[in-house]
Design an enzyme around this catalytic site. Structure first.
Site, PDB file in Angstrom:
ATOM      1  N   ARG A   1       1.647 -36.228  24.911  1.00 22.32           N
ATOM      2  CA  ARG A   1       1.094 -35.516  24.321  1.00 22.32           C
ATOM      3  C   ARG A   1       0.931 -35.664  22.910  1.00 22.32           C
ATOM      4  NH1 ARG A   1       3.526 -31.236  23.335  1.00 22.32           N
ATOM      5  NH2 ARG A   1       5.488 -31.563  24.241  1.00 22.32           N
TER       6      ARG A   1
ATOM      7  N   TYR B   1      -3.892 -38.753  29.630  1.00 18.42           N
ATOM      8  CA  TYR B   1      -2.526 -38.771  29.950  1.00 18.42           C
ATOM      9  C   TYR B   1      -2.046 -37.231  30.093  1.00 18.42           C
ATOM     10  CZ  TYR B   1       2.606 -39.178  30.248  1.00 18.42           C
ATOM     11  OH  TYR B   1       3.866 -39.063  30.534  1.00 18.42           O
TER      12      TYR B   1
ATOM     13  N   LYS C   1      -0.778 -27.491  29.915  1.00 16.84           N
ATOM     14  CA  LYS C   1      -0.420 -26.801  28.668  1.00 16.84           C
ATOM     15  C   LYS C   1      -1.676 -26.025  28.164  1.00 16.84           C
ATOM     16  CE  LYS C   1       3.842 -27.701  28.943  1.00 16.84           C
ATOM     17  NZ  LYS C   1       4.456 -28.968  29.133  1.00 16.84           N
TER      18      LYS C   1
ATOM     19  N   HIS D   1       6.689 -21.248  28.075  1.00 15.14           N
ATOM     20  CA  HIS D   1       7.205 -22.790  28.523  1.00 15.14           C
ATOM     21  C   HIS D   1       8.553 -22.643  29.133  1.00 15.14           C
ATOM     22  CE1 HIS D   1       7.717 -27.166  27.115  1.00 15.14           C
ATOM     23  NE2 HIS D   1       7.468 -26.972  28.288  1.00 15.14           N
TER      24      HIS D   1
ATOM     25  N   SER E   1      10.098 -29.513  25.530  1.00 14.25           N
ATOM     26  CA  SER E   1       9.742 -30.607  26.444  1.00 14.25           C
ATOM     27  C   SER E   1      10.890 -31.719  26.379  1.00 14.25           C
ATOM     28  CB  SER E   1       8.479 -31.279  25.800  1.00 14.25           C
ATOM     29  OG  SER E   1       7.473 -30.397  25.501  1.00 14.25           O
TER      30      SER E   1
ATOM     31  N   CYS F   1      13.892 -31.319  27.645  1.00 11.31           N
ATOM     32  CA  CYS F   1      15.466 -30.917  27.163  1.00 11.31           C
ATOM     33  C   CYS F   1      15.849 -30.162  28.432  1.00 11.31           C
ATOM     34  CB  CYS F   1      14.797 -30.000  26.022  1.00 11.31           C
ATOM     35  SG  CYS F   1      14.619 -30.676  24.565  1.00 11.31           S
TER      36      CYS F   1
ATOM     37  N   ASP G   1       8.288 -25.407  34.745  1.00 15.52           N
ATOM     38  CA  ASP G   1       7.683 -25.659  33.371  1.00 15.52           C
ATOM     39  C   ASP G   1       6.858 -24.455  32.844  1.00 15.52           C
ATOM     40  OD1 ASP G   1       7.395 -27.764  31.319  1.00 15.52           O
ATOM     41  OD2 ASP G   1       5.123 -27.821  31.716  1.00 15.52           O
TER      42      ASP G   1
ATOM     43  N   ARG H   1       6.553 -40.397  34.056  1.00 17.43           N
ATOM     44  CA  ARG H   1       6.576 -38.969  34.718  1.00 17.43           C
ATOM     45  C   ARG H   1       6.191 -39.318  36.359  1.00 17.43           C
ATOM     46  NH1 ARG H   1       7.333 -33.891  31.560  1.00 17.43           N
ATOM     47  NH2 ARG H   1       7.598 -34.938  29.392  1.00 17.43           N
TER      48      ARG H   1
HETATM   49  P1  GTP Z   1       9.169 -31.345  30.298  1.00 19.99           P
HETATM   50  O1  GTP Z   1       8.702 -31.874  31.411  1.00 19.99           O
HETATM   51  O2  GTP Z   1       8.781 -32.455  28.965  1.00 19.99           O
HETATM   52  O3  GTP Z   1       8.846 -29.932  29.798  1.00 19.99           O
HETATM   53  O4  GTP Z   1      10.789 -31.553  30.113  1.00 19.99           O
HETATM   54  P2  GTP Z   1      12.014 -30.484  31.004  1.00 19.99           P
HETATM   55  O5  GTP Z   1      12.484 -29.477  30.057  1.00 19.99           O
HETATM   56  O6  GTP Z   1      11.635 -30.452  32.363  1.00 19.99           O
HETATM   57  O7  GTP Z   1      13.163 -31.832  31.023  1.00 19.99           O
HETATM   58  P3  GTP Z   1      13.951 -32.699  32.079  1.00 19.99           P
HETATM   59  O8  GTP Z   1      14.389 -31.629  33.038  1.00 19.99           O
HETATM   60  O9  GTP Z   1      12.782 -33.429  32.692  1.00 19.99           O
HETATM   61  O10 GTP Z   1      15.014 -33.341  31.322  1.00 19.99           O
HETATM   62  C1  GTP Z   1      14.566 -34.401  30.290  1.00 19.99           C
HETATM   63  C2  GTP Z   1      15.800 -35.195  29.897  1.00 19.99           C
HETATM   64  O11 GTP Z   1      16.954 -34.382  29.577  1.00 19.99           O
HETATM   65  C3  GTP Z   1      16.342 -36.253  31.042  1.00 19.99           C
HETATM   66  O12 GTP Z   1      16.222 -37.400  30.532  1.00 19.99           O
HETATM   67  C4  GTP Z   1      17.649 -35.576  31.733  1.00 19.99           C
HETATM   68  O13 GTP Z   1      18.478 -36.497  31.891  1.00 19.99           O
HETATM   69  C5  GTP Z   1      18.281 -34.753  30.250  1.00 19.99           C
HETATM   70  N1  GTP Z   1      19.009 -33.741  30.752  1.00 19.99           N
HETATM   71  C6  GTP Z   1      18.628 -32.851  31.513  1.00 19.99           C
HETATM   72  N2  GTP Z   1      19.607 -31.809  31.948  1.00 19.99           N
HETATM   73  C7  GTP Z   1      20.601 -32.058  30.798  1.00 19.99           C
HETATM   74  C8  GTP Z   1      21.964 -31.880  30.842  1.00 19.99           C
HETATM   75  O14 GTP Z   1      22.367 -30.829  31.411  1.00 19.99           O
HETATM   76  N3  GTP Z   1      22.694 -32.401  30.086  1.00 19.99           N
HETATM   77  C9  GTP Z   1      22.259 -33.790  29.486  1.00 19.99           C
HETATM   78  N4  GTP Z   1      23.296 -34.587  28.629  1.00 19.99           N
HETATM   79  N5  GTP Z   1      21.051 -34.076  29.440  1.00 19.99           N
HETATM   80  C10 GTP Z   1      19.982 -33.626  30.249  1.00 19.99           C
HETATM   81  C1  SPV Z   2       5.704 -31.341  28.250  1.00 22.62           C
HETATM   82  O1  SPV Z   2       5.504 -32.199  27.275  1.00 22.62           O
HETATM   83  O2  SPV Z   2       6.327 -30.097  28.008  1.00 22.62           O
HETATM   84  C2  SPV Z   2       5.441 -31.517  29.586  1.00 22.62           C
HETATM   85  C3  SPV Z   2       4.710 -32.829  29.881  1.00 22.62           C
HETATM   86  O3  SPV Z   2       5.762 -30.727  30.515  1.00 22.62           O
HETATM   87  S1  SPV Z   2       3.024 -32.580  29.468  1.00 22.62           S
HETATM   88  O4  SPV Z   2       2.352 -32.244  30.588  1.00 22.62           O
HETATM   89  O5  SPV Z   2       2.651 -33.691  29.211  1.00 22.62           O
HETATM   90  O6  SPV Z   2       2.759 -31.270  28.608  1.00 22.62           O
HETATM   91 MN    MN Z   3       6.984 -28.879  29.637  1.00 22.81          MN
END
Ligand code: GTP
Ligand code: SPV
Ligand code: MN
Length: 591
Positions: A78, A206, A215, A235, A257, A259, A284, A376
């Site tokens: 983004r 993208y 979003k 979110h 994002s 996290c 999400d 992704r």
């Molecule tokens: P978006 O799709 O961007 O909104 O992201 P999201 O909030 O769904 O994050 P996602 O679950 O994909 O995690 C993103 C990163 O955080 C990954 O690289 C994971 O490995 C890391 N991660 C997730 N949960 C944990 C955790 O409990 N501990 C640690 N250390 N890392 C974590």
């Molecule tokens: C985020 O960035 O919070 C995502 C990926 O979930 S995107 O769809 O690119 O916004």
């Molecule tokens: Mn997201």
């Protein structure tokens, strides 16, 4: 696909036909294709995308139904600098959003879009955000010249004729226009016109920039509509916690994002938690509205997951590994010679040789990453072995707890609970997090990201806080509000908490608090667990001292934290609810 087999209008809605006609006159595509969302259509479009080189079919023995996609290397996340909220007055968009007057932005984008689809096909993509028949569900129509977008929208939303059926002859739909142009950062705009329920995105291909249901509609336009209509667009992941006795408790959690939302939403409890299950409702986005019984109900408006690939493996997220084992589109990961995919943090050794996300030769000696950090997967939620059946329930699920969380190396404990709703809103409003690869620029820096909505709030953030505070009056049984941080580190830079499945321990304390079953200690920042109320059983080698280190409230760090929080409050001062200023004063008095 030949001209004869192209889809024809599958609606008689005059507003839709007229609008599509206007856009066709503007963009001048060679062909117009109306999507019906059928399996046969998807098969034909996939074949066409392969033929055009947009997708590569992956090894069907290893990854049945899976495809590989590379985005333009200048277009991998983004772009917040190019994202605009175009309200009549700048004050309505507020100081945290880029703004341009609607008429100026329309003029600029019409100029860029004019004639831009010559030689191309314009796809009409009707879709639902939300389960069919839900009072919260919204209709969107995206007009796009990207076959990748069509195929992705087919996974991420309930796409096809059913959306026209829900719309009927009405005009209550989101108008989305997406033109790839030449995919150049100088001509990249993601513009929202909340007052017209319209989104125009140009110059990108993208994810969050172009899958306009996600979003753009579900959060930026959604939050704007939610304020008017008395609901919340957030979110947030939504999950169901099933206890061994069958009791189900639903939680929603907002993390910025990349996290940890997808990981938490699909988490598998550790062996010590025999009989506990986590069911995914969404990973999400949550739309939440007070129900007739006085509780807050949430739906997941999406039908698929657009999840971060790197770091996904059978230890960190086994459900996701199953989820992406078939019928998945991979974007910007590495491609092996036998048409398999690879990424940093996948199970097993790195391939001896492969092509990286740019298409360049890569070996384990290479300095660059093979998969882009924001690579992704796009996978249908039906693939998820732990999909909650409630994900399709038009009523949604009653939320018992809301969790806010950021990525913080220091200061913020593993978990604490707010004293009440307004204090919980304050915790969400003052959230900070280190920036990630999900957006272009600034990775690693701590910034304020209120409710993980900084890049997604479609109106003035001060009014958004006011809306959150006001919602309390409409919810007789408000969810309890918590704050978590999986990412606290020790002096050596190692994570203090194992995270992933072990986060179940935090979830259990939260669930127990919601049901009045767990003890907590009062501290200046909120209620915290103690080693007696927090389950550390079956976590060998993890000591009470380590737990105390995770929960430590360091005065120095908190003084700095409260100062940093003030930056955002100053920015928003003209519309900042007094209640939040009082909360800050109370916190200062306690610390
Ligand atoms: P978006 O799709 O961007 O909104 O992201 P999201 O909030 O769904 O994050 P996602 O679950 O994909 O995690 C993103 C990163 O955080 C990954 O690289 C994971 O490995 C890391 N991660 C997730 N949960 C944990 C955790 O409990 N501990 C640690 N250390 N890392 C974590
Ligand atoms: C985020 O960035 O919070 C995502 C990926 O979930 S995107 O769809 O690119 O916004
Ligand atoms: Mn997201």
């Amino acid at each position: 696909m030949t001209k004869e087999t192209l889809g024809r209008p599958n609606t008689s809605n005059k507003t839709v036909l007229k609008w599509v006609d206007e856009i066709v006159k503007l963009c001048k595509p060679d062909q117009v294709y109306w999507c019906d969302g059928s399996k046969a259509e998807r098969k034909a479009l996939l074949a066409e995308a392969v033929e055009k080189g947009v997708l590569i079919k992956l090894n069907p023995k290893k990854l049945p139904g899976c495809y590989y996609h590379r985005s333009n290397p200048n277009d991998v996340a983004r772009v917040e600098q190019a994202t605009f909220i175009c309200t009549e007055n700048q004050d309505e968009a507020g100081p945290t959003n880029n703004w341009m007057a609607p008429k100026d932005m329309y003029a600029k984008l019409r100029g860029l879009a004019a004639g831009s689809m010559r030689g191309r096909t314009l796809y009409v993509v009707p879709y639902l955000m939300g389960p069919p028949g839900s009072p919260l569900t919204k209709v969107g129509i995206e007009l796009t010249d990207s076959i990748y977008v069509v195929l992705s929208m087919g996974v991420m939303t309930r796409m096809g004729t059913l959306a026209f059926e829900q719309l009927g002859e009405g005009d209550g739909f989101n108008r989305g226009l997406h033109c790839m142009l030449d995919v150049h950062p100088d001509r990249r705009y993601i513009a929202h016109f909340p007052q017209d329920n319209t989104v125009i995105s140009v110059g990108s291909n993208y994810g969050g920039n172009v899958l306009l249901g996600k979003k753009c509609l579900a959060l930026r336009i959604g939050s704007y509509l939610g304020r008017q209509e008395g609901w919340l667009a957030e979110h947030m992941l939504i999950l169901g916690v099933e206890a061994p006795n069958g009791e189900k408790t639903y939680l929603a959690a907002a993390f910025p994002s990349a996290c940890g939302k997808t990981n938490l939403a699909m988490m598998i409890p550790p062996p010590a938690f025999k009989g506990w299950k986590i069911w995914t409702i969404g990973d999400d986005i949550a739309w939440m509205k007070p129900g007739p019984d006085g509780r807050l109900y949430a739906i997941n408006p999406e039908a698929g997951y657009f999840g971060v690939v790197p770091g996904t493996n059978s230890k960190s997220n086994p459900n996701a590994m199953q989820l992406i084992s078939h019928d998945t589109i991979y974007t910007n990961v590495a491609l092996t010679p036998d048409l398999d995919v690879w990424w940093e943090g996948k199970d097993g050794p790195a391939p001896k040789e492969c092509l990286d996300w740019r298409g360049n030769k890569w070996t384990p000696e290479s300095k660059e990453k093979a998969a882009h950090p924001n690579s992704r997967f796009t996978a249908p939620m039906a693939n998820n072995p732990m999909l909650a059946p409630e994900a399709n329930d038009p009523h949604g699920v009653p939320i018992s707890a809301i969790i806010f969380g950021g990525r913080r190396s220091d200061t913020i404990p593993l978990v604490f609970q707010s004293f009440n709703w307004v204090h919980g809103v304050y915790l969400g409003a003052t959230m900070g997090s280190e920036m990630t690869a999900a957006a272009v620029g600034g990775a690693g820096q701590v910034r304020r990201d209120p409710m993980a909505m900084l890049p997604f709030c479609g109106y003035n953030m001060g009014d958004y806080f006011r809306h959150w505070i006001n919602m309390r009056k409409h919810i007789k049984y408000p969810p309890r509000i918590f704050h978590v941080n999986w990412f606290r580190k020790n002096a050596q830079g190692h994570f203090l908490w194992p995270g992933f499945g072990e986060n179940m321990r935090v979830i259990k304390w939260i669930v127990d608090r919601c049901h009045g079953r767990a003890d907590a200690d009062e501290t200046p920042i909120g209620w915290v667990p103690n080693p007696k109320s927090f389950d550390l059983n079956g976590l060998p080698g993890f000591t009470v001292e380590q737990f105390e280190q995770l929960q430590a409230i360091n005065e120095e760090e908190w003084r700095r934290e409260v100062l940093m929080q003030d930056e955002l409050f100053m920015k928003l001062h003209s519309r900042l609810p007094k209640e939040l200023i009082f909360q800050r004063e109370l916190l200062l008095a306690r610390t």
